[in-house]
Design a protein around this motif. Structure first.
Motif, PDB file in Angstrom:
ATOM      1  N   THR A 163       0.839  -1.188   0.000  1.00  0.00           N
ATOM      2  CA  THR A 163       0.000   0.000   0.000  1.00  0.00           C
ATOM      3  C   THR A 163       0.879   1.244   0.000  1.00  0.00           C
ATOM      4  O   THR A 163       2.023   1.209   0.459  1.00  0.00           O
ATOM      5  CB  THR A 163      -0.905   0.036   1.241  1.00  0.00           C
ATOM      6  N   ALA A 167      -1.065   4.754   4.021  1.00  0.00           N
ATOM      7  CA  ALA A 167      -2.356   4.093   3.838  1.00  0.00           C
ATOM      8  C   ALA A 167      -2.408   2.823   4.680  1.00  0.00           C
ATOM      9  O   ALA A 167      -1.380   2.255   5.056  1.00  0.00           O
ATOM     10  CB  ALA A 167      -2.585   3.760   2.368  1.00  0.00           C
ATOM     11  N   ALA A 189     -10.861  -3.634   3.997  1.00  0.00           N
ATOM     12  CA  ALA A 189     -11.332  -2.263   4.081  1.00  0.00           C
ATOM     13  C   ALA A 189     -12.853  -2.141   3.963  1.00  0.00           C
ATOM     14  O   ALA A 189     -13.511  -1.634   4.872  1.00  0.00           O
ATOM     15  CB  ALA A 189     -10.659  -1.423   2.999  1.00  0.00           C
TER      16      ALA A 189
END
Length: 231
Positions: A163, A167, A189
């Motif tokens: 990522t 993040a 997520a």
């Protein structure tokens, strides 16, 4: 066909259409080592409107039937069709490198390394691969920047992707039932995609698929023969 069953010649045509395809091949059959069906030469010609063009392939194999050099060309010697490929191997037959050269001087190469178990540890496209699971020595745990986790039966349980800086880590998880069937695929997520399946009858499978908050129901029907085969 030759006596081993290799297809040495093929002819394809369509009734009423001016289009033909003819393929001829030669094979090497090592009956002492029982390495059969080693393709040596192939000529593939297509014809239409009175014209014909052919593509040629020449290949050399090792005593174990592994491809070493291979050349592509055309019957009229057009440079665009030329490509020479060489495959390098270690003592165990694992591919360690591939090089390809065309008629215009372009050179491409690809390389790999392997560990004593035959696992790839490096490829020039993925880079480094690791095998850190002691229960599953052939299961990739790291491939480049991607990480893989397995359950006790060796099924993929999680995949963690790289990522951007700052993040949250992005991970995909797989849920299985007691028989090893995938029940759900989730991301860490937003639960982008989930699949829940259940065998509601011996001849019917129901799957609930949720994608971006929308729910779909898919039913699959099976016809079993007397042996229990789903056909």
């Amino acid at each position: 066909m030759n006596m081993i069953g290799n297809a040495r010649a093929e002819e394809v045509s369509t009734r009423g259409v001016d289009l033909t395809l003819e393929v001829t091949r030669t094979f090497k059959n090592d009956t002492e080592r029982w390495v059969l069906g080693q393709l040596e030469m192939e000529k593939e010609c297509s014809g239409a409107a009175g014209l014909s063009q052919c593509r040629l392939l020449a290949r050399t194999t090792t005593i174990y039937g592994e491809i070493e050099p291979e050349g592509l060309d055309s019957d009229d010697g057009i440079p665009d069709t030329k490509l020479d490929v060489v495959v390098a191997r270690d003592a165990f037959g694992n591919v360690t490198g591939v090089t390809a050269d065309d008629a215009f001087g372009h050179h491409r190469s690809w390389s790999t390394t392997s560990d004593p178990n035959g696992n790839l540890t490096f490829t020039s496209d993925v880079r480094t691969l690791s095998y850190d699971d002691p229960l599953h020595p052939h299961a990739v745990t790291v491939a480049g920047a991607d990480r893989f986790g397995y359950d006790e039966l060796g099924r993929i349980e999680t995949i963690t992707y790289p990522t951007p800086a700052g993040a949250a880590p992005f991970m995909v998880a797989y849920d299985h039932d007691a028989h090893g069937h995938v029940l759900a695929v989730r991301d860490s997520a937003i639960r982008l995609f989930t699949l829940r399946a259940r065998l509601v009858h011996i001849e019917r499978l129901e799957e609930e698929i949720k994608f971006r908050g929308l729910l779909y129901l898919r039913r699959t029907h099976y016809s079993l023969d007397r042996s229990g085969c789903s056909c």
